[in-house]
Design an enzyme around this catalytic site. Structure first.
Site, mmCIF file in Angstrom:
data_model
loop_
_atom_site.group_PDB
_atom_site.id
_atom_site.type_symbol
_atom_site.label_atom_id
_atom_site.label_comp_id
_atom_site.label_asym_id
_atom_site.label_seq_id
_atom_site.Cartn_x
_atom_site.Cartn_y
_atom_site.Cartn_z
ATOM 1 N N ARG A 29 68.633 40.628 36.463
ATOM 2 C CA ARG A 29 67.853 39.402 36.616
ATOM 3 C C ARG A 29 68.787 38.243 36.973
ATOM 4 O O ARG A 29 69.845 38.083 36.388
ATOM 5 C CB ARG A 29 67.087 39.084 35.350
ATOM 6 C CG ARG A 29 66.042 40.141 35.036
ATOM 7 C CD ARG A 29 65.167 39.763 33.853
ATOM 8 N NE ARG A 29 64.350 40.913 33.472
ATOM 9 C CZ ARG A 29 63.259 41.320 34.105
ATOM 10 N NH1 ARG A 29 62.828 40.664 35.151
ATOM 11 N NH2 ARG A 29 62.598 42.380 33.694
ATOM 12 N N ASP A 30 68.348 37.431 37.942
ATOM 13 C CA ASP A 30 69.107 36.248 38.346
ATOM 14 C C ASP A 30 69.070 35.226 37.204
ATOM 15 O O ASP A 30 68.020 35.024 36.597
ATOM 16 C CB ASP A 30 68.494 35.652 39.620
ATOM 17 C CG ASP A 30 69.389 34.638 40.284
ATOM 18 O OD1 ASP A 30 69.747 33.635 39.636
ATOM 19 O OD2 ASP A 30 69.727 34.834 41.467
ATOM 20 N N ASN A 87 71.765 36.599 51.907
ATOM 21 C CA ASN A 87 72.421 35.476 52.558
ATOM 22 C C ASN A 87 73.818 35.880 53.027
ATOM 23 O O ASN A 87 74.441 36.761 52.455
ATOM 24 C CB ASN A 87 72.525 34.297 51.595
ATOM 25 C CG ASN A 87 71.169 33.806 51.130
ATOM 26 O OD1 ASN A 87 70.239 33.736 51.915
ATOM 27 N ND2 ASN A 87 71.054 33.474 49.868
ATOM 28 N N VAL A 96 78.157 33.703 45.750
ATOM 29 C CA VAL A 96 79.004 34.782 45.247
ATOM 30 C C VAL A 96 79.315 35.674 46.437
ATOM 31 O O VAL A 96 78.399 36.211 47.079
ATOM 32 C CB VAL A 96 78.315 35.584 44.123
ATOM 33 C CG1 VAL A 96 79.218 36.725 43.654
ATOM 34 C CG2 VAL A 96 77.941 34.681 42.955
ATOM 35 N N HIS A 100 74.659 40.833 48.066
ATOM 36 C CA HIS A 100 73.605 41.050 47.084
ATOM 37 C C HIS A 100 72.253 40.782 47.728
ATOM 38 O O HIS A 100 72.100 39.871 48.529
ATOM 39 C CB HIS A 100 73.805 40.190 45.835
ATOM 40 C CG HIS A 100 74.034 38.740 46.086
ATOM 41 N ND1 HIS A 100 75.220 38.237 46.600
ATOM 42 C CD2 HIS A 100 73.235 37.667 45.883
ATOM 43 C CE1 HIS A 100 75.138 36.920 46.689
ATOM 44 N NE2 HIS A 100 73.938 36.551 46.272
#
Length: 121
Positions: A29-30, A87, A96, A100
């Site tokens: 989970r973000d 992204n 980061v 992802h």
């Protein structure tokens, strides 16, 4: 590539709310969710950006999308729909530098997905 926040999560050096793991990937989970469901699906192999994905990484990247679909079905939002986003680089919002896949669900999402920052540009 230097160690990232995600490398530390993979190595269990820092905690995360992990919802899925296999030999290739990890999903959690973000910590700053942008939707009611906001998961990050990451490869255990460190790859900084989409630009750094090699030919031998094609199956790995496909696996990330397979995991996203699997989680969507298991968590019950596959039929309602969801968004996946990856992204690439600072101008895209990548913070980061370990690829992802964002998996977002649980609310209607418009298009284009403008943010205040993009409107100012």
């Amino acid at each position: 590539m230097s160690e990232t926040l995600f490398t530390k999560i993979i190595n269990r050096e820092i905690p995360a709310d992990i919802v899925y793991e296999d030999d290739i990937s990890l999903a959690f989970r973000d910590i700053n969710p942008q939707a009611p469901v906001h998961l990050l699906v990451i490869p255990k192999k460190a790859i900084a950006t989409i630009n750094d994905i090699g030919e031998d990484d094609r199956e790995l990247v496909g696996h990330l999308y397979w995991v996203a679909g699997k989680l969507a079905k298991e968590m019950g939002f596959a039929e309602d729909g969801y968004r996946t986003v990856m992204n690439c680089g600072e101008n895209s919002g990548q913070t980061v530098f370990h690829i992802h896949l964002h998996l977002l669900a649980g609310k209607p999402m418009g298009w284009p997905p403008y943010t205040d920052r993009m409107k100012q540009a």
